[in-house]
Motif scaffolding. Structure first.
Motif, short mmCIF file in Angstrom:
data_model
loop_
_atom_site.label_atom_id
_atom_site.label_comp_id
_atom_site.label_asym_id
_atom_site.label_seq_id
_atom_site.Cartn_x
_atom_site.Cartn_y
_atom_site.Cartn_z
N GLY A 35 37.72 24.54 41.19
CA GLY A 35 37.88 25.99 41.41
C GLY A 35 36.94 26.54 42.48
N GLY A 36 36.40 27.74 42.19
CA GLY A 36 35.62 28.48 43.19
C GLY A 36 34.42 27.72 43.74
N ASP A 40 33.98 27.24 47.61
CA ASP A 40 32.83 27.82 48.30
C ASP A 40 31.96 26.76 48.96
OD1 ASP A 40 33.79 30.24 47.63
OD2 ASP A 40 32.23 30.78 46.21
N GLN A 47 27.06 29.09 45.22
CA GLN A 47 27.19 29.90 44.01
C GLN A 47 26.61 29.14 42.83
OE1 GLN A 47 30.76 30.28 41.73
NE2 GLN A 47 32.03 30.23 43.56
N ASP A 49 27.90 29.56 39.69
CA ASP A 49 28.90 29.64 38.62
C ASP A 49 29.76 28.37 38.73
OD1 ASP A 49 30.52 30.57 36.72
OD2 ASP A 49 31.47 32.13 37.92
N ASP A 51 32.37 25.58 37.38
CA ASP A 51 33.43 25.25 36.43
C ASP A 51 33.67 23.76 36.52
OD1 ASP A 51 34.32 27.80 35.33
OD2 ASP A 51 34.83 28.28 37.40
N ARG A 123 48.57 24.35 37.71
CA ARG A 123 48.56 25.57 36.89
C ARG A 123 47.58 26.62 37.41
NH1 ARG A 123 43.55 26.89 34.27
NH2 ARG A 123 42.34 24.98 34.29
N ARG A 124 46.89 26.30 38.49
CA ARG A 124 45.88 27.25 39.02
C ARG A 124 46.52 28.34 39.86
NH1 ARG A 124 40.68 25.68 37.86
NH2 ARG A 124 40.83 23.85 36.54
N ASN A 129 42.01 27.31 45.32
CA ASN A 129 41.25 27.10 44.08
C ASN A 129 41.70 25.83 43.37
OD1 ASN A 129 39.75 29.41 44.37
ND2 ASN A 129 41.15 30.68 43.17
N THR A 171 48.08 38.99 36.34
CA THR A 171 46.69 39.26 36.74
C THR A 171 46.39 38.56 38.06
OG1 THR A 171 45.68 37.40 35.57
CG2 THR A 171 45.86 39.48 34.35
N ARG A 172 47.22 37.57 38.39
CA ARG A 172 47.02 36.87 39.68
C ARG A 172 47.26 37.79 40.87
NH1 ARG A 172 50.31 31.69 37.38
NH2 ARG A 172 48.66 30.95 35.99
N ARG A 175 43.95 39.07 41.46
CA ARG A 175 43.13 37.98 41.99
C ARG A 175 43.45 37.74 43.47
NH1 ARG A 175 40.52 34.96 37.94
NH2 ARG A 175 40.38 33.13 39.29
N ARG A 178 41.63 40.28 45.34
CA ARG A 178 40.18 40.05 45.29
C ARG A 178 39.78 38.95 46.28
NH1 ARG A 178 37.01 36.87 41.59
NH2 ARG A 178 38.64 36.89 40.00
N TYR A 179 40.51 37.83 46.24
CA TYR A 179 40.15 36.75 47.17
C TYR A 179 40.43 37.16 48.61
CZ TYR A 179 39.52 33.73 43.13
OH TYR A 179 39.08 33.19 41.95
N ARG A 182 37.43 39.33 49.46
CA ARG A 182 36.15 38.63 49.52
C ARG A 182 36.09 37.60 50.64
NH1 ARG A 182 34.23 34.83 44.77
NH2 ARG A 182 34.72 36.66 43.55
P1 ATP Z 1 35.53 32.67 41.92
O1 ATP Z 1 35.73 34.13 42.11
O2 ATP Z 1 34.33 32.17 42.56
O3 ATP Z 1 36.76 31.87 42.19
P2 ATP Z 1 36.00 33.35 39.36
O4 ATP Z 1 34.96 33.77 38.41
O5 ATP Z 1 36.99 34.32 39.83
O6 ATP Z 1 35.28 32.53 40.44
P3 ATP Z 1 37.19 32.14 37.30
O7 ATP Z 1 37.90 33.37 36.86
O8 ATP Z 1 35.97 31.66 36.62
O9 ATP Z 1 36.90 32.27 38.80
O10 ATP Z 1 38.21 30.97 37.38
C1 ATP Z 1 37.82 29.68 37.77
C2 ATP Z 1 39.05 28.94 38.26
O11 ATP Z 1 40.05 28.94 37.24
C3 ATP Z 1 39.70 29.59 39.47
O12 ATP Z 1 39.16 29.09 40.66
C4 ATP Z 1 41.14 29.20 39.30
O13 ATP Z 1 41.37 27.88 39.77
C5 ATP Z 1 41.32 29.16 37.81
N1 ATP Z 1 41.87 30.44 37.29
C6 ATP Z 1 41.19 31.47 36.79
N2 ATP Z 1 42.01 32.46 36.40
C7 ATP Z 1 43.25 32.02 36.65
C8 ATP Z 1 44.54 32.57 36.46
N3 ATP Z 1 44.72 33.79 35.93
N4 ATP Z 1 45.59 31.80 36.81
C9 ATP Z 1 45.42 30.57 37.31
N5 ATP Z 1 44.25 30.01 37.53
C10 ATP Z 1 43.17 30.71 37.21
#
Ligand code: ATP
Length: 415
Positions: A35-36, A40, A47, A49, A51, A123-124, A129, A171-172, A175, A178-179, A182
Motif C-alpha cells: 500500500g501507501g 511513497d 512515512q 504508517d 501496512d 481488491r485494492r 496502492n 468511499t473510493r 480516496r 485525496r490521492y 496529495r
Molecule cells: P496512504 O494515504 O498513505 O495510502 P492510508 O492511511 O490512506 O495511507 P489506508 O487507509 O491505511 O491508507 O489503506 C492502506 C491500503 O489499503 C491502501 O494503500 C489501499 O491499498 C488499501 N485500501 C484502503 N482502503 C481501501 C478501500 N476502501 N478499497 C480498497 N483498498 C483500500
C-alpha cells in the motif's frame, strides 16, 4: 505476476522503526510491505504508517512482532487483520492476511476470504496502492505489482483495478480525490468515467455515514485540500453526499490561506462546505456522519456563529468587548468568519490580530515538522498540533523540543 527488482531498499532501512520490523520478520516467508508505504518509498517520501500483508495468518505475524519488538496486539478476525503497537507507542503496524473481498451489495462492508497475493492486489483501490514489497530475508526487496502499477506511478495516474470498484465501495471516490490532491496525480480517463457514472448512479448514498466521515475528513485535512475540494465539486460528489453540501473552492482557499496555529483544518472546511444548511439540517448531517460530540460542536459553532461574527466584531467598542466576544469561541469559528466573502478588511485584521495574540506565537512547531518526522498526511497532524497548543497554553509544556516530542507522542498514539 510481474516482478520488478529495482526498488531502492536502502531508503527503506533508514525509515523510523523499520530496522526492528525487518529483523522481526526476516524468517517469516510471505511477509510484504504494502500500500501507501511502498508507493511513497518509490516516490521518495517517508512515512511511519506501515501496512503489512502476509500470506497466512495476520494475527500470528502481529504476535511475532509483539514477541520480538515488545508491544501489544489487537486482532480483528472478521476482517482477517491485526494491529501491533510497540510498547513505547512509536510503531503501529496494521497486518492483514492476503484476501479476496466480495460485496454482497454496493457500499456494504466486504466479505473477506483468505487468498493469495495476486488476489489481494486486485481488491485494492488504485493500482499505485497495489504493490507489495517482499521483506523477509530470502526474497527481500522483490516487488510484486498489479499489472502496470509502477508504470501508472511513473505516469502519475490513478487507475482502479476493476470496473465495479466505485460501485462496490464508493468511499473510493473520496480516496481518488485525496490521492489526486496529495500526490498531484490525475485519474486516467476510464477511471474518471467510472467515477462520474458512480456519482450519477447515486452510489455514495449506499455507504454508512461513519465511513464517509473517515474518508471525507482525511480529504479535508490534506495540505492541498483545496485541490480535492475543487475536484469534488467538478465530480458532483459534494451534492451526492448531501444536497446542501457545497464544495466551494473559493472559501476553502481563503480559509487555508489564513495562517493560524493549532487549527483542526478538516473541521473548519467541513463547516464551510456545510454553511448553506440551517441548524436542524446541519445537526442531522453531523449526526449522520457520526462525528464525535466535541468535533460536531466545533463544526456547528462555526456555522451558526461564524456567519454573523465579523459584523458583531465591527460593533465591539473596546478591547474588552472584542476579547469577551472572541475568547469563548473556537479558533475554527473565527477563521470560518474570515473565509466568508465580503467581510470588511479592518474587522478581519482585528480578528487576525486577536488570533495571533491568543496563541502568542506559542506554538513553535508546525505541520511540516511532524511530516518531516514521518507523520503521514491527515487529521492526525491537526489534532496533534491542537493538543500541543492547548498543553502549551495550559503551561504543561514549553519550548520547541518539548512541543515536538509531545506532538509526536500524540500523533503516534492516534494512528
Ligand atoms: P496512504 O494515504 O498513505 O495510502 P492510508 O492511511 O490512506 O495511507 P489506508 O487507509 O491505511 O491508507 O489503506 C492502506 C491500503 O489499503 C491502501 O494503500 C489501499 O491499498 C488499501 N485500501 C484502503 N482502503 C481501501 C478501500 N476502501 N478499497 C480498497 N483498498 C483500500
Amino acid at each position: 505476476m510481474p516482478y520488478l527488482p529495482e526498488v531502492k531498499t536502502e531508503a527503506l532501512r533508514t525509515l523510523p522503526g523499520v530496522k526492528e520490523l525487518l529483523e522481526a520478520v526476516a524468517d517469516r516467508p510471505g511477509t510484504y510491505l504494502v500500500g501507501g508505504a511502498v508507493r511513497d518509498l518509490m516516490l521518495g517520501f517517508a512515512q511511519f504508517d506501515y501496512d503489512l500483508m502476509v500470506e497466512g495468518d495476520a494475527g500470528e505475524v502481529a504476535e511475532l512482532l509483539a514477541d520480538r519488538i515488545g508491544g501489544t496486539v489487537k486482532r480483528h478476525p472478521r476482517f482477517l487483520t491485526a494491529n501491533f503497537r510497540s510498547t513505547d507507542g512509536s510503531l503501529s503496524i496494521d497486518v492483514a492476511s492476503a484476501r479476496t473481498e466480495t460485496y454482497s451489495e454496493p457500499g456494504a462492508l466486504p466479505e473477506v476470504e483468505p487468498a493469495d497475493l495476486e488476489h489481494d492486489l486486485v481488491r485494492r483501490d488504485f493500482t499505485v496502492n497495489a504493490m507489495a514489497l517482499a521483506i523477509w530475508r530470502e526474497r527481500f526487496g522483490e516487488l510484486f505489482e498489479f499489472p502496470d502499477a509502477s508504470a501508472d506511478l511513473l505516469a502519475r495516474v490513478l487507475r482502479v483495478t476493476h470496473d465495479r470498484s466505485f460501485i462496490d465501495d464508493p468511499t473510493r471516490l473520496l480516496r481518488l480525490l485525496r490521492y489526486g490532491a496529495r500526490l498531484g496525480f490525475t485519474a486516467e480517463p476510464h477511471t474518471e468515467e467510472l467515477a462520474r457514472a458512480a456519482v450519477e448512479a447515486g452510489a455514495p448514498s449506499t455507504v454508512s455515514g461513519g465511513r464517509i466521515r473517515d474518508e471525507l475528513l482525511d480529504l479535508l485535512a490534506e495540505r492541498s485540500a483545496v485541490v480535492g475540494v475543487e475536484s469534488m465539486y467538478a465530480l458532483g460528489l459534494d451534492r451526492a453526499l448531501h444536497p446542501k453540501f457545497d464544495a466551494d473552492e473559493y472559501v476553502v482557499a481563503r480559509a487555508t490561506n489564513e495562517q493560524v496555529d493549532g487549527l483542526r483544518q478538516e473541521l473548519l472546511l467541513l463547516a464551510l462546505c456545510s454553511r448553506a444548511m440551517d441548524e436542524p439540517t446541519l445537526a442531522e448531517w453531523l449526526d449522520h456522519l457520526k462525528l464525535p460530540r466535541r468535533d460536531a460542536d466545533i463544526v456547528a459553532e462555526a456555522v451558526v456563529r461564524g456567519a454573523t461574527l465579523l459584523p458583531e466584531l465591527a460593533a465591539s467598542e473596546s478591547n474588552a468587548a472584542v476579547d469577551s466576544l472572541l475568547r469563548p469561541l473556537h479558533a475554527e469559528t473565527i477563521v470560518f468568519a474570515l473565509a466568508l466573502p465580503g467581510g470588511d478588511r479592518e474587522t478581519a485584521d482585528l480578528a487576525r490580530l486577536w488570533l495571533t495574540e491568543r496563541s502568542g506565537g506559542k506554538l513553535e512547531i508546525s505541520g511540516a515538522d511532524l511530516r518531516d518526522a514521518g507523520v503521514g498526511e491527515g487529521p492526525i497532524i491537526g489534532r496533534a498540533l491542537a493538543e500541543t497548543l492547548e498543553a502549551t497554553l495550559n503551561g504543561e509544556i514549553s519550548g520547541r523540543e518539548a512541543q515536538l516530542s509531545f506532538a509526536l507522542t500524540q500523533a503516534r498514539s492516534d494512528v
